[in-house]
Write a protein that holds these residues in place. Structure first.
Motif: not given
Length: 927
Positions: A682-694, A707-714
């Motif tokens: 599953l590609r997730l590389d376009g989600l630069s605004e993502l804060e939560t990934l479960v 590495d592309r998820l620069t905004n991730l908090r959780k």
């Protein structure tokens, strides 16, 4: 509330003008003109909102402004949707389709521009009428940065106060009720009855957790019956709590099996079942066969709360009836102080209440008529007022509010006090409160979801953000404000901090629904009550939100979607609905053109989410939790504005590889089991605004995408079978330039045994953003405590086969709050917990340590432990003597242990020789 609606509309227009400027060719001047008109209008609305309760003309004027603001937003969003469709059609190879969309765009532009001009004229007309009603502009000076930050800190410090349940003047009553519950010769049913807000449920909770009660009974279950009850759901919930080890079997039982099992378990062991908020004799008549009707069993009892004395008598004419009394004036003032001045505690001897404040407080508490809920709500309002002048203003306003002559009597006075709490809310919180009208009675909802609902609808402004805050942080502050005012009940996360879930008290929910109806905020369609529920919608076809409750075993009619083209949020509660409701709905989904929130809970059919979901261009929130969809359509990728995608369905889900296209996605909850339609990761590389990934699983997702998820908090991630991806996970968690706050990692692999593997483990344990770690597999040697990050709060090891006592290392971790050792994690015979070890540990589970014989706990170890579970430790000779020093221990669960071990702990028929070690523990279960 019109001020709130206008503010949301202005924010929507502002955001779209900035972010989608290219869309506005043809209507930009009209949109900007009405933006200025609304900005001017907003300055009058604060005064108008405060006067609409006393002047029907002003009330109608406010309603017109509110609907005009909604109308503006509708037209702007329709225009944007048309532009998006037109932009997509340009890539079509079909010439006629491209031409058709182009013509449609021209027509839509003309219509929207014309409509906005008409609304602008209407707004101008409404503005000129202001003088007639004596409405004046009020300029909001706003908050300075320092005052805003001070308020933020106040709310964060008060999280521990907003969940306290204070009881004043009823201590002797509780002692008496405990006596009735633990005396096996007394009543089988103890009923607490009385009007809403008397504190019936609060008293029941005190009894349920009382140390004498916890020691007396062997099994406990609490269920809320409420007005809309489901017999099977209630019985399943009770049984799972009484015999949790049979959960899977219980979920598959038929009604008659549930009745027999529930009846039998109450005969085999002493059970206390709480039936909270039961409204009718009919509900009891349905449940009655599942409860023993005599004292021939093990002494099981029922604790019941109800507003109706007749219901209590009907359940058991010979049962004990208790009606909480109203508080005296002195007790009312004492309770008000506890709420309004939470920091005045016994340890603050210097704290003194201003005499003038005290005089005003005693005056204001009078209209509460001694009803605890009303007093707490008033106290929650006053906690936000810090000066004598603030209290004087509340005093004057509440007297004016109560003097309007809406009605007489105790209940009406109390209702007016509660209504005043809504009246006093700052405008930005009113929509947040009304949003709870969308949820079922006695429904506990995750706080995180509430935040996402508010944000999806644009209820919370970007301007509210303080430095370093996310919008979720702002939403949490909003909930804290409502909780502090006692308008919403919340539960706080024990270890992580913040709020876990929330709900409304019955009376506050009545207020919420009443105000939501007045404001045309939401509409409930209940197929459980009437089969033609949709017909009732015609009288309120401009409501912006709808909640649909579906019948479980019947085919429900499709909602009349032609009436729903203004809907912003739609909640469907299917309750394991096996009908074909969604199949009927799929051809109508396009009618929900402006939908921002779509929550689908409990659906078992159809297998695939309808493809038309992709037409809901403005969708911000999509949830499939507790449903059993098996496949998602590729049209999901069209949802370019989506902010939250919750795919935690109950089955293995097939997901199209389009999630990466949702560039504005902030929160993604993947299923625990899924596969992609193309077989690739599953590609997730376009989600630069993502804060939560479960549920990020390295076998199903590409770890390099992190590495592309620069905004991730959780981040909650899992690694299975091998450790190839662990270095990349460690690199991401350790990278200091990203925004990650908290990460949880579950590793299931053969072993950490080689030098390279142990080195990798030490590096992982040192990650400063690692909050929770679970490892299944052999560990040759546990690293020393100084290799562990101080941020680790939860650890679970399974099948580690450690030969050295792990407690010597783990007890030195300063913030460890939860520890689970499963299935021969430790294969030694002796375990020791030293003084000052485990300073923050709250929860400890020892499960399947088959070689363990002796366990020593020194005095001063585990000073905060509240729950201990011991299971399948067949050679353990006895409980450690040091447990007697752990005064904080609330629950001890001993399961699947030898009879000899359990007999040493029994208090009945003569104390067991080890009982003195745990005499102080209120809740001891020996299963």
């Amino acid at each position: 509330m019109a001020e709130a609606v206008v503010s949301v509309t202005l924010e929507t227009i502002r955001d779209l003008l900035v972010e989608e400027a290219k869309f506005y060719y043809g209507v930009r001047s009209e949109v900007e003109a009405i933006q200025q008109e609304l900005q001017r209008m907003r300055s009058f609305l604060k005064d108008a909102d405060s006067k609409q309760d006393t002047d029907e003309r002003v009330q109608n004027w406010v309603a017109e402004v509110r609907e005009a603001a909604y109308d503006i937003e509708d037209n702007v969003l329709v225009f944007v949707a048309a532009k998006v469709a037109s932009r997509r059609s340009r890539n079509s190879r079909n010439v006629f389709r491209r031409m058709g969309c182009f013509l449609k765009e021209i027509v839509t532009t003309y219509r929207v521009g014309s409509r906005i001009s008409d609304i602008k004229s209407k707004i101008s007309g409404l503005t000129t009428s202001l003088q007639t009603y004596g409405i004046k502009p009020i300029t909001d000076p706003g908050e300075g940065a320092s005052s805003k930050n001070g308020r933020i800190n106040d709310l964060r410090r008060s999280y521990s106060h907003v969940v306290e349940e204070d009881i004043v003047g009823l201590e002797e009553d509780i002692k008496m009720l405990v006596g009735h519950l633990v005396d096996e010769q007394k009543d089988r049913v103890v009923s607490i009855y009385g009007m809403g807000g008397l504190g019936k449920t609060t008293i029941a909770r005190k009894l349920y957790s009382h140390s004498d009660v916890r020691r007396h009974f062997d099994g406990f279950a609490w269920t809320c019956v409420s007005q809309q009850w489901d017999k099977k759901d209630i019985m399943v919930g009770i049984l799972i709590k009484l015999i949790p080890e049979k959960r899977e079997d219980i979920l598959c039982m038929r009604d008659e099996e549930l009745v027999k099992q529930l009846h039998d378990v109450q005969l085999k062991k002493k059970c206390l079942v709480v039936l909270d908020d039961i409204w009718s004799g009919q509900a009891w008549e349905s449940l009655k066969p599942a409860f023993p009707n005599s004292r021939t069993g093990e002494g099981s009892k029922i604790l019941l709360t109800t507003r109706n004395k007749e219901v209590a008598v009907f359940v058991d004419p010979n049962g004990f009836l208790y009606e909480p009394r109203f508080l005296s004036n002195e007790e009312s003032w004492e309770l008000l102080q506890k709420k309004a001045f939470p920091r005045r505690g016994d340890d603050n001897a210097e704290f003194k209440i201003d005499p003038d404040m005290e005089k005003l407080g005693k005056e204001m508490v009078g209209p509460c008529c001694g009803l605890p809920l009303a007093i707490l709500v008033l106290g929650g309002l006053l906690i936000t007022k810090h000066t004598l002048r603030d209290w004087q203003m509340v005093y004057e306003n509440i007297n004016w509010y109560l003097a309007r002559g809406r009605g007489h009597g105790q209940q009406q006075a109390v209702n007016d006090v509660l209504a005043f709490s809504y009246h006093d809310l700052p405008f930005q919180f009113k929509q947040c409160f009304l949003y709870f009208a969308n949820f079922p009675e006695d429904f506990e909802i995750e706080a995180e979801k509430v935040y996402q609902f508010w944000l999806a609808e644009g209820i919370i402004s970007q301007d509210e953000r303080a430095e370093e805050e996310t919008m979720m942080d702002v939403a949490e502050r909003y909930l804290a404000e409502l909780a502090q005012r006692c308008m919403v009940q919340v539960n706080v996360k024990e270890t992580a901090g913040g709020f876990k879930n929330c709900r409304l008290h019955d009376l506050m929910r009545d207020l919420c629904i009443s105000k939501a109806k007045d404001e045309n905020f939401t509409k409930v369609i209940d197929f459980r009550r009437e089969k033609k529920a949709t017909e009732s919608y015609a009288s309120s076809n401009t409501a912006r939100r709808v909640s649909v409750y579906l019948e479980t075993n019947e085919t429900n009619s499709p909602v009349a979607c032609s009436e729903y083209n203004h809907i912003r949020s739609a909640f469907f509660y299917a309750s394991d609905c096996k009908g074909d409701f969604l199949q009927h709905m799929k051809s109508h989904l396009g009618s929900f053109k402006l939908l921002r929130v779509l929550d689908l809970q409990g659906f078992h059919y159809p297998d695939e989410l309808p493809k038309a979901i992709g037409d809901l261009i403005h969708l911000r929130y999509l949830c499939l939790s507790y449903s059993q969809f098996k496949k998602l359509p590729s049209s999901l990728g069209k949802l370019i504005f989506l902010e939250t995608l919750d795919l935690e369905a109950d089955t293995t889900l097939e997901i199209p590889n389009v999630v990466w296209k949702m560039g504005r996605l902030n929160h993604l909850y993947l299923p625990s089991n899924f596969l992609t339609q193309d077989g690739a990761k599953l590609r997730l590389d376009g989600l630069s605004e993502l804060e939560t990934l479960v549920n990020f699983n390295t076998s199903l997702c590409d770890v390099k995408d992190l590495d592309r998820l620069t905004n991730l908090r959780k981040l909650r991630a899992a690694i299975k079978d091998n450790l190839d991806d662990l270095p990349n996970i460690i690199k991401y968690i350790s990278f200091t330039q990203n925004h990650l706050r908290r990460s949880s990692l579950s590793i299931s692999c053969p072993q950490f045994c080689s030098d390279a593997e142990l080195s990798l483990l030490r590096t992982l344990l040192g990650c400063h953003r690692l909050y929770k770690l679970s490892i299944r597999g052999h560990i040759a040697k546990l690293p020393e405590h100084y290799h562990f990050s101080s941020t680790i709060a939860k650890i679970a090891f399974k099948a580690s086969a450690l030969s050295e006592d792990p407690m010597a290392t783990l007890e030195k971790l300063p913030k460890l709050s939860s520890l689970t050792l499963y299935d021969s994690t430790y294969v030694g015979e002796e375990m020791v917990c030293l003084t000052k070890g485990f300073p923050r540990l709250l929860y400890l589970k020892l499960w399947g340590l088959s070689n363990l014989k002796t366990w020593r706990i020194d005095e001063g170890a585990m000073p905060k432990l509240t729950r201990l579970v011991i299971a399948h430790c067949g050679k353990l000779e006895m409980l450690p003597d040091g447990l007697k020093f752990i005064t904080t221990l609330q629950k001890l669960n001993v399961r699947w242990m030898p009879d000899g071990f359990k007999n040493r702990l029994r208090a009945a028929d003569g104390e067991g020789e080890d009982f003195y070690k745990v005499r102080h523990v209120p809740d001891i279960k020996l299963d």
